[in-house]
Structure formats: C-alpha cells, structure tokens
Design an enzyme around this catalytic site. Structure first.
Site, PDB file in Angstrom:
ATOM      1  N   LYS A   1     -21.506  18.046   8.732  1.00 32.20           N
ATOM      2  CA  LYS A   1     -20.476  18.485   9.358  1.00 32.20           C
ATOM      3  C   LYS A   1     -20.301  17.291  10.336  1.00 32.20           C
ATOM      4  O   LYS A   1     -18.975  16.844  10.400  1.00 32.20           O
ATOM      5  CB  LYS A   1     -20.667  19.987  10.569  1.00 32.20           C
ATOM      6  CG  LYS A   1     -19.686  20.389  10.851  1.00 32.20           C
ATOM      7  CD  LYS A   1     -18.619  20.558  10.050  1.00 32.20           C
ATOM      8  CE  LYS A   1     -17.222  21.052  10.909  1.00 32.20           C
ATOM      9  NZ  LYS A   1     -16.255  20.997  10.261  1.00 32.20           N
TER      10      LYS A   1
ATOM     11  N   SER B   1       0.930  -0.970   0.196  1.00 30.89           N
ATOM     12  CA  SER B   1      -0.090  -0.490  -0.094  1.00 30.89           C
ATOM     13  C   SER B   1       1.304   1.344  -0.083  1.00 30.89           C
ATOM     14  O   SER B   1       1.782   1.516  -0.902  1.00 30.89           O
ATOM     15  CB  SER B   1      -0.800   0.061   1.379  1.00 30.89           C
ATOM     16  OG  SER B   1      -2.132   0.552   0.936  1.00 30.89           O
TER      17      SER B   1
END
Length: 341
Positions: A186, A133
């Site tokens: 949010k 990765s």
C-alpha cells in the site's frame, strides 16, 4: 456609498477596455499571421475545410471549460476531435504537435480519438520543435507524419520517478514516519523509506507493461497502415521499431530513415498532403487546397479572455514560474509517464 459604486463601475469599465483592447490586438495578430502563413490558413470558412488542431506543451488533463483554459491543451484537442466527427464540413485534420509527452492515460485517450477520426477522415501530423514520447504516441495514430529536419521525436519509453528521503528525515531532521497500511504494497514508492526488491520488481513489471502498450499502439496505428492514399508513406517495420524503442531521441531526418515519420516538410507541406488526401477520399474536384481553419481556437468570451491572457503573458503578468521551472515528472511522482525532459 453612492461614490463607492461609481468608483467600482469606473474600474470595471477600465478593466473591460483593457481586455477588449488586448483582445483586438490579439485578433489582428492572428489575422496577420493567417495572411502571411504559407499554408493559406483561414480564420473562418463556411464551406469545406481542413481543421487545424494545436497541441502544445505537456500532455495531461486540463479542463477546457474554464475561461482561461489553455486552447492548445490535449484536453481541448480531444474535445475538438469529438466535434469533428459530427462536422461534415471538415474533410480532414491537421494536427500541429509541439510536446515532450506527458501522462500515459491522456496520451492514450487522444491517440484513441485520433484513430476514430482517421477511420472516417484523413489525419496528418505536423511536428514542430518536439513531438517526443507521448507526443509521438499521439502522432502515430495519424495517416501521415511530417517533421522538420531538426524536430526532436521518438523517445518511445516509459519512466516512473520516485525518491527516498528517509535518511534525511530520520537522521537529519529527527522525523520518524509511522505508516498504518492495509497491505504490504500500500505504501509502495513511499518517500519515507527505501524500496524492497519485491516492490522494485513490481513497479518494473508495470513500467515494462506500459512500454509494451506504447510499442503495440505504434504497431497497430503505423506499421499496419493499409490506406490507399497517394501521398508518400514511409513503412515502419515492427522489428526495427522494437530495436529503437528504448527511449532514445531522434531528429526528423533520423526518424525518417527508420520510418517513424513519413516526410520532411513544413506546415504548408502537411496542409497540401491532407488536402490532397481529403479530395481523394471525398471526390472533391478542385485544383486549390482545401482551406485550413484553426479549429480549436477559443470563441466568445473564451476568445476575449484567452486573447487578453496571451497578451498579458508577454509582459510576464500571468503564469506560474514554477510551471516552467519544475520538471513535469516532479509534479507527477510515482506515476508512469511517457515524456522526455
């Protein structure tokens, strides 16, 4: 009062003696390893050198300024790479990577630094147990990649972990969170409630975008290589890359077959390769390999305390066990990561 000062001085001297002793033992161990290592690594070299830079563990920001800062962290490697750009005695870089990946931003930053060095000096990666990765993200920026047959690499993908503890809190514990927010997104991925379809799609789009950044970075750095070095180069076709960039993991032999790495080889093989490339680039006439120097080893007081910390760690005196047992993603919730764990 005077007796207290004498006791403090004695304790301080004892601690200093312990640290110095551990430091000396650590240096002797390093010298022994340098002598035995088949790559002919040197601890010091006044002339031309190949800089060995180690990246070990998760790729994340960790300050390299503190006395106990990890000498093999990604941040320490980044600092070393910047120094190498100004060090004319360094003719090439050997990156020794042993990492499952980490945060996206830090992986991208080290990748960028490797590309900058590669533009002026050859860079070769030697993968150890794992370079997956984010570890592969950084590796792709090098001119050549060496891996062991059993090295774990690949895992080209992005993951974002979150959790929903709303039912546990409200039904089991009787806790009802009250959220005041400035916009409907949010508190996206809040652990206090389930995600909406719209929120899930927003996070999926962001993850897919980051994944595309990963693939494009590998294409730019690896598929589009046009260097003329004589050292063996394995071609990575962009179409083949996309077919295998679904998060799957490979061993070194499998990675070689599809072009993720260039050769199966040891640290010594990688050293020989970068040395030959450096001699070719800079016109160095020598039959011997250019000495390999541990470039991001700590110096001065950092060397003393890092050496002591290393020795103490063998007895379990230092280190947080939660760092070893807790998954990296659990410490970075709601954040896109390029890691295999």
């Amino acid at each position: 009062m005077k007796n207290h000062k004498i006791v403090i001085v004695i304790i301080a001297l004892c601690l200093f003696s312990i640290v110095a002793g551990l430091y000396g033992k650590n240096i002797n161990t390093q010298k022994a390893k340098a002598t035995q290592d088949e790559s002919t690594m040197s601890l010091f070299s006044d002339g031309d050198k190949i800089a060995l830079i180690n990246i070990d563990g998760p790729i994340q920001f960790e300050s390299s300024d503190s006395l106990f800062g990890p000498k093999t962290s990604a941040e320490n490697a980044r600092v070393s790479l910047k120094k190498i750009l100004k060090d004319d005695s360094v003719k090439g870089v050997l990156l020794r990577i042993n990492s499952p990946g980490g945060t996206v931003g830090m992986s991208q930053e080290v990748y960028s630094d490797v590309l900058k060095v590669r533009a002026v000096k050859p860079v070769v990666v030697s993968m150890v147990d794992m370079a997956a990765s984010g570890g592969y993200y950084i590796s792709a920026a090098a001119d050549r990649i060496y891996a062991y047959p059993g090295t774990l690499t690949g895992s080209i993908g992005v993951i974002l972990n979150t959790y929903d503890a709303g039912e546990l809190l409200t039904k089991k514990l009787g806790v009802k969170p009250e959220i005041i927010k400035s916009g409907k997104f949010k508190d996206i991925a809040s652990p206090y409630r389930s995600m909406t379809k719209e929120e899930r799609q927003l996070l999926q789009n962001m993850t897919d975008s980051t994944h595309e950044q990963f693939i494009n970075a590998v294409i730019v750095a690896r598929s589009n290589r046009n260097d003329k070095y004589k050292v063996k180069k394995q071609i990575l076709d962009a179409k083949i890359l996309r077919e295998h960039a679904d998060g799957r993991i490979f061993n070194g032999e499998q990675a070689l077959q599809i072009g993720l790495v260039d050769s199966i080889g040891t640290l010594a093989d990688a050293h020989d390769a970068v040395s030959d490339m450096a001699k070719e680039k800079f016109g160095i006439k020598s039959k011997n390999s250019i000495p390999l120097v541990n470039y991001n080893a700590p110096t001065g007081f950092n060397e003393i305390f890092c050496g002591a910390k290393s020795q103490l760690g063998k007895f379990g005196i230092t280190g947080d066990i939660s760092e070893k047992l807790m998954p990296f993603s659990a410490k970075h919730p709601n954040q896109p990561l390029i890691i295999w764990e």
